[in-house]
Enzyme design. Structure first.
Site, PDB file in Angstrom:
ATOM      1  N   LYS A   1       8.899  -0.246   0.467  1.00  0.00           N
ATOM      2  CA  LYS A   1       9.834  -1.130  -0.196  1.00  0.00           C
ATOM      3  C   LYS A   1      11.022  -0.402  -0.832  1.00  0.00           C
ATOM      4  O   LYS A   1      12.039  -1.008  -1.143  1.00  0.00           O
ATOM      5  CB  LYS A   1       9.103  -1.973  -1.244  1.00  0.00           C
TER       6      LYS A   1
ATOM      7  N   SER B   1       5.459 -11.950  -0.605  1.00  0.00           N
ATOM      8  CA  SER B   1       4.230 -11.164  -0.543  1.00  0.00           C
ATOM      9  C   SER B   1       3.016 -12.060  -0.758  1.00  0.00           C
ATOM     10  O   SER B   1       3.015 -12.918  -1.638  1.00  0.00           O
ATOM     11  CB  SER B   1       4.254 -10.091  -1.632  1.00  0.00           C
TER      12      SER B   1
ATOM     13  N   ALA C   1      -6.430  -5.580  -3.157  1.00  0.00           N
ATOM     14  CA  ALA C   1      -7.028  -4.493  -2.379  1.00  0.00           C
ATOM     15  C   ALA C   1      -6.418  -4.544  -0.970  1.00  0.00           C
ATOM     16  O   ALA C   1      -6.087  -5.622  -0.474  1.00  0.00           O
ATOM     17  CB  ALA C   1      -8.543  -4.658  -2.303  1.00  0.00           C
TER      18      ALA C   1
ATOM     19  N   LYS D   1       2.102 -13.755   5.674  1.00  0.00           N
ATOM     20  CA  LYS D   1       2.969 -13.074   6.638  1.00  0.00           C
ATOM     21  C   LYS D   1       2.132 -12.265   7.635  1.00  0.00           C
ATOM     22  O   LYS D   1       2.289 -12.409   8.849  1.00  0.00           O
ATOM     23  CB  LYS D   1       3.948 -12.163   5.892  1.00  0.00           C
TER      24      LYS D   1
ATOM     25  N   CYS E   1       1.702 -14.419   1.168  1.00  0.00           N
ATOM     26  CA  CYS E   1       1.865 -15.836   1.528  1.00  0.00           C
ATOM     27  C   CYS E   1       1.627 -16.061   3.024  1.00  0.00           C
ATOM     28  O   CYS E   1       2.167 -16.987   3.609  1.00  0.00           O
ATOM     29  CB  CYS E   1       3.243 -16.334   1.129  1.00  0.00           C
TER      30      CYS E   1
ATOM     31  N   ASP F   1       5.744  -6.572   8.211  1.00  0.00           N
ATOM     32  CA  ASP F   1       6.358  -6.534   6.872  1.00  0.00           C
ATOM     33  C   ASP F   1       7.881  -6.409   6.858  1.00  0.00           C
ATOM     34  O   ASP F   1       8.536  -7.157   6.157  1.00  0.00           O
ATOM     35  CB  ASP F   1       5.725  -5.405   6.050  1.00  0.00           C
TER      36      ASP F   1
ATOM     37  N   SER G   1      -1.091 -12.528   8.256  1.00  0.00           N
ATOM     38  CA  SER G   1      -2.030 -13.322   9.061  1.00  0.00           C
ATOM     39  C   SER G   1      -1.299 -14.151  10.114  1.00  0.00           C
ATOM     40  O   SER G   1      -1.885 -14.473  11.148  1.00  0.00           O
ATOM     41  CB  SER G   1      -2.954 -14.167   8.182  1.00  0.00           C
TER      42      SER G   1
END
Ligand code: SPV
Ligand code: MN
Length: 610
Positions: free
Chosen positions: A219, A260, A375, A264, A262, A279, A266
């Site tokens: 990031k 983050s 985690a 993405k 929400c 990402d 999956s």
């Protein structure tokens, strides 16, 4: 530094690299300095060092290790992540910054001598595929073998890419230290700082280990890339990239931006589809098309709720031998356990709090969960059976659809297609989402998150939006933009959709892009017809999707959308919006007001049947 490392550095023939290295050594005063190249030998050195340093511990399955962060360092620290600026700016965003006069001496004082007795690791990476128009070289200096190991899994090695720079200083640079460690985790969390110098393309990050804070290439590089993209006319986005398989033999590439935690990852990992990235994507216009690459080559994914029913592919990958770093899970006799894995955890083991047993409390008397909600697992995409064959294609993949999604309990429909590119940009820019465990702070607070990128936008918001609108100009093929919401609830607060329903929305969008389906035009965009969804649900999930469910999920909650427009008007009131964007906003409000006059607060889909 021994002669081997010195020779590796000198072979790069890059004065800026030398300058940064000398400066870092002088400041951090490590006991030893090691230079890491692209070789497998160097990669093994890092893997072994992470174990030797006890930053990672081996688990039962071959290649599996576990890493723990301090209980206070398990998510991105937004409060202490700041831009280092020479003068104040007004970007129309609520940015966190510190002036260099103050920030540089502060962070330098924290870094002063911080690597005494430790080994400094110098590595080279490439953001995006190597040897490609998308390539951005990046140098990482850190005292953490876990950070370097994570980066070796997540990014393409770039030592050879640095040679291709031919001495140029056009690269990103990250200096990190985990700081003083007690029980292998950062001790001085009060001195955690993450300072991003946009003017010099360099980042300092200290006293942290959580990868969202420590891994420069993730990031932190992303914020530098957004500004570079803005200057050079391309896009750096908080987006997955995936191949969606519609009809047999057809692959349609999608990118999608979600805040983050929400959905993405999956989405990118949906069964039957192929993953390019989960990402961050770079998008460029090449030969009249938008083409995109995954900036990374691995996944730093949330492990909570990865179970055989909801995420079969990741579950399989995480429970078979291959290189995986687990972080902040529970370990019992060499096996990792996490929240929502579909299995009862043992009553004791080792977790981020040390020896853990059921009922263990922290200093404040709160019960310590067996694993962190944030985690994670770190894995190379090439380890997955569903890795897309074009993952490392230097020219990227052609983007046909863009999806924006938020976590919105009460307003937006599960999927809608934008009316035009500009309307799509508007849908992306008005994403709202309820906060999650991926950042430190309260969960469930509704926030405005343009393009799911609010934490990372490093340019004025108006310019950012304008860049998006302009991005479609001159294209031979303009991608279709969709908005999704996987988190819609009914008035009793119950989720209206199952976790795998997202597959249906994505497949419907894929069919739309390829002309397979008709749609209903509503004031907020085009929505699916019941019969098409019913067929998709039956075929892909063997589920009998009822018209009652459809009506509840796809009714346009006009009053709620109008409330949202009020919030958006306020959210943008302090900036001068690009004209095309302001026009979209006005038109959206007008369509909703007219619909309200005709249908009232809510309109079932049949109202929009022609
Ligand atoms: C996110 O929080 O958006 C992530 C994980 O992708 S982090 O590396 O923390 O940014
Ligand atoms: Mn992310």
């Amino acid at each position: 530094m021994d002669n081997i490392s010195r020779a590796k550095l000198e072979a790069l023939n890059n004065p800026k690299v030398m300058e940064y290295v000398e400066e870092a050594i002088k400041l951090c005063r490590p006991a030893k300095v090691t230079v890491i190249t692209d070789s497998e030998e160097d990669n093994n050195y890092i893997r072994e060092l992470a174990l030797k340093n006890k930053e990672e511990t081996p688990l039962n399955l071959e290649g599996h290790t576990v890493h723990f962060d301090s209980p206070l360092d398990q998510a991105r620290d937004k409060a202490n992540t700041k831009y280092l600026l020479s003068k104040e700016v007004d970007w129309g965003l609520n940015i966190n910054y510190i002036l260099k006069d103050e920030g540089l001496p502060e962070i330098r004082s924290f870094l002063d001598g911080i690597m005494e007795g430790k080994e400094m690791l110098i590595s080279f990476f490439c953001l995006g595929p190597t040897n490609s128009p998308f390539s951005l070289p990046a140098m990482q200096i850190t005292d953490s073998a876990y950070v370097t190991h994570s980066e070796k899994i997540l990014y393409r090695s770039g030592y050879e890419e640095f040679k291709r720079l031919e001495g140029s200083d056009d690269f990103f640079y990250f200096l990190h230290s985990a700081g003083r460690l007690v029980n292998n985790v950062t001790a001085d969390i009060d001195k955690r700082r993450i300072y991003i110098d946009l003017e010099e393309n360099r980042v300092y990050t200290v006293n942290n280990q959580y990868a969202g804070n420590s891994v420069g290439l993730k990031k932190l590089a992303f914020r530098l890339a957004i500004q570079k993209a803005q200057r050079e006319g391309w896009l750096a986005e908080h987006m997955f990239l995936m191949g969606v398989k519609g009809k047999p033999g057809r692959t349609t590439y999608f990118t999608g931006a979600f805040p983050s935690a929400c959905g993405k990852t999956s989405t990118a990992m949906l069964p039957g589809q192929s993953i390019v990235g989960d990402d961050i994507a770079y998008l460029r216009k090449i030969d009249g098309q938008i083409r995109a690459v995954n900036v990374e080559k691995g996944i730093f994914g949330i492990i909570q709720d990865v179970n055989p029913a909801d995420d079969p592919l990741i579950y399989e990958a995480l429970t078979t031998p291959r290189e995986v770093i687990f972080s902040n899970v529970l370990v019992n006799e060499g096996t990792p356990y996490w929240l929502g894995m579909g299995q009862e955890p043992p009553a004791k083991g080792i977790n981020f709090s040390g020896e853990w047993y059921k009922g263990k409390k922290d200093e404040k008397g709160n019960e310590i969960p067996f694993a962190s909600k944030n985690a994670r697992y770190t894995i190379a995409i090439s380890e997955l059976d569903n890795a897309d064959p074009n993952l490392n294609e230097p020219q990227g993949v052609p983007v046909k659809a863009i999806v924006y999604g938020g976590r919105d309990s009460y307003t937006t429909v599960p999927v809608a297609e934008s009316l035009t590119w500009e309307h799509g940009v508007f849908l992306g820019a008005t994403v709202e989402s309820e906060t999650t465990a991926a950042t430190i702070g309260k969960e469930g607070v509704r926030t405005h998150d343009p393009m799911a990128n609010k934490d990372f936008i490093s340019v004025p918001l108006a310019t950012y939006l304008e860049n998006h609108i302009k991005f479609a100009s001159g294209l031979k093929e303009v991608p279709t933009i969709f908005a999704t919401n996987y988190f819609l609830k009914n008035h009793e607060g119950k989720y209206l959709n199952g976790k795998l329903d997202k597959l249906i929305w994505i497949l419907w969008a894929e069919g739309r892009v390829n002309g397979d389906y008709e749609a209903l035009e509503t004031p907020i965009g085009r929505i699916p017809k019941y019969a098409d969804l019913k067929a998709l649900f039956k075929e892909h999930l063997d589920y009998d999707y009822t018209e009652k469910e459809y009506n509840e999920q796809f009714s346009i909650r006009i009053a709620k959308y109008l409330e949202k427009m009020d919030r958006m008007t306020k959210a943008f009131s302090h900036i001068k919006l690009p004209e095309a964007f302001a026009a979209e906003m006005e038109a959206q409000i007008k369509r909703l007001e007219e619909a309200k006059a005709t249908y009232g607060d809510i309109a079932t889909p049949d109202k929009f049947q022609k």
